[in-house]
Scaffold this motif. Structure first.
Motif, short mmCIF file in Angstrom:
data_model
loop_
_atom_site.label_atom_id
_atom_site.label_comp_id
_atom_site.label_asym_id
_atom_site.label_seq_id
_atom_site.Cartn_x
_atom_site.Cartn_y
_atom_site.Cartn_z
N ASN A 130 0.87 -1.17 0.00
CA ASN A 130 0.00 0.00 0.00
C ASN A 130 0.91 1.22 0.00
O ASN A 130 1.74 1.39 0.90
N GLY B 248 -1.18 -1.16 9.84
CA GLY B 248 -0.20 -0.81 8.82
C GLY B 248 -0.12 0.66 8.44
O GLY B 248 0.95 1.17 8.13
N PHE B 249 -1.26 1.35 8.47
CA PHE B 249 -1.22 2.74 7.96
C PHE B 249 -0.37 3.68 8.80
O PHE B 249 0.00 4.76 8.36
MO LIG Z 1 -3.01 -0.53 5.45
#
Ligand SMILES: [Mo]
Ligand SMILES: Nc1nc2c(c(=O)[nH]1)N[C@H]1C(S)=C(S)[C@@H](COP(=O)(O)O)O[C@H]1N2
Length: 331
Positions: free
Chosen positions: A95, A248-249
């Motif tokens: 991402n 994750g972000f």
């Molecule tokens: Mo993510």
């Protein structure tokens, strides 16, 4: 913690501001303090554990065939013994919306990002404001062999052998003032090199933040490599944040600015969808995302789903920071 061997890498840190920061100011205190004094600091505990764990352990050599420049590093603390996600998956399933919203877009499109030379601006509530060349920042760590490898479980869900140094070391070198309550990170804004920034899917540039105690927790690392080599662009070259107990972000990529601020930064995903993404983003199987359950996950490359662990399994290291907080409210 059970199931997670204490392995340490060493890595390093280092920040050097060309004209007025002296080597002695930027070198980790462990070289200057006795072991005992050193142990009294949080970072010291991690480093000492690491040093202990790495006795007799020489620098690990990486697979020569991989792309990128080979890095030298030591094993770090808190590494997991879980099986690593294959390099190919780590570098082709990503991402990074600056290069498109599809998982394979970053690997295909991130070649336009110029990662050298790279500078980082240190700003806000700290004594060492300035713009530093990344190479200068990292060199002391390299010279002192304080670059570590930490194989971390990533929340979305991979096991990645990162190479980097504790964010805590950098924070310390920046000499934050008492007003500094949060650390704010900003990604490069350059729509030519990052064509996804021409598309308003997010408000650019990407921004993230950590509370000061989170930023100085030994598990928060600034990664400059993975699998023993410099980061591929799609993974956030040349430097990105890794917070393995969070979703994750939080792991903001290609960082150009680190600021010490009084107020909680409005991170990009919270700004985009405030009811879905918060500031803390601690992995929590008991608090579902409004559109999906977060109780289980499927590790990339595996077939079966597995239960998601509170704080992604890193509770021993991080749970105390959130004691007394309502984690449904502060998601
Ligand atoms: Mo993510
Ligand atoms: N600048 C920037 N950083 C970012 C993102 C992004 O779109 N832009 N995506 C985030 C999200 S949602 C995830 S899951 C991780 C993915 O990291 P990886 O591709 O290295 O596994 O990066 C994070 N960091």
């Amino acid at each position: 913690m059970p199931g997670r061997a204490a392995r340490q890498g060493e890595a390093v840190m280092l920040i050097r501001r060309a004209p007025d920061m002296k080597w002695s100011e930027v070198t980790d205190e462990k070289l200057y303090l006795g072991r005992r004094q050193f142990l009294q600091t949080t970072a010291g505990v991690a480093m000492a554990a690491a040093a202990g764990a790495s006795i007799g352990c020489s620098t690990v050599s990486a697979d020569d065939q991989l792309p990128g420049r080979k890095l030298s590093y030591k094993e770090g603390p808190f590494g997991t013994t879980e099986k690593e996600t294959p390099y190919k998956d780590v570098t082709t399933y990503n991402n990074f919306y600056e290069f498109g919203t599809g998982k394979s877009d970053p690997a295909q499109n991130a070649g336009t990002l110029v990662t050298s030379p790279w500078s980082i601006q240190i700003d806000g509530e700290c004594a060492k404001k300035g713009t530093y060349h990344l190479d200068d920042l990292i060199k002391p760590y390299q010279l002192e062999e304080r670059i570590y490898r930490m194989r971390c479980v990533e929340a979305w869900s991979m096991v990645i052998p990162w190479v980097g140094f504790p964010l805590a070391s950098l924070v310390k070198q920046c000499a934050p003032t008492p007003k500094a309550k949060y650390v704010k990170f900003t990604t490069l804004y350059n729509p030519v090199q990052m064509p996804g920034q021409n598309v308003p899917v997010l408000k650019w540039p990407y921004v993230e933040g950590l509370r000061m105690d989170e930023a100085t927790n030994p598990l928060a690392i600034l990664a400059v490599g993975l699998y023993g080599h410099t980061l591929p662009n799609q993974d956030g070259a040349p430097i990105r944040l890794v917070t393995p107990w969070k979703y994750g972000f939080k792991g903001i990529k290609s960082i150009v600015k680190i600021e010490f601020v009084e107020k909680q930064p409005l991170n990009t995903w919270q700004q985009t969808r405030p009811n879905e993404y918060g500031f803390y983003a601690n992995v929590n199987p008991h608090v579902d995302h409004p559109r999906w359950s977060q109780a289980t996950e499927r590790r990339i490359g595996e077939f079966f789903r597995r239960p998601t662990l509170m704080f992604n399994g890193y509770g021993d290291q991080v749970a105390s920071m959130y004691a007394g907080m309502d984690l449904r409210k502060y998601f």
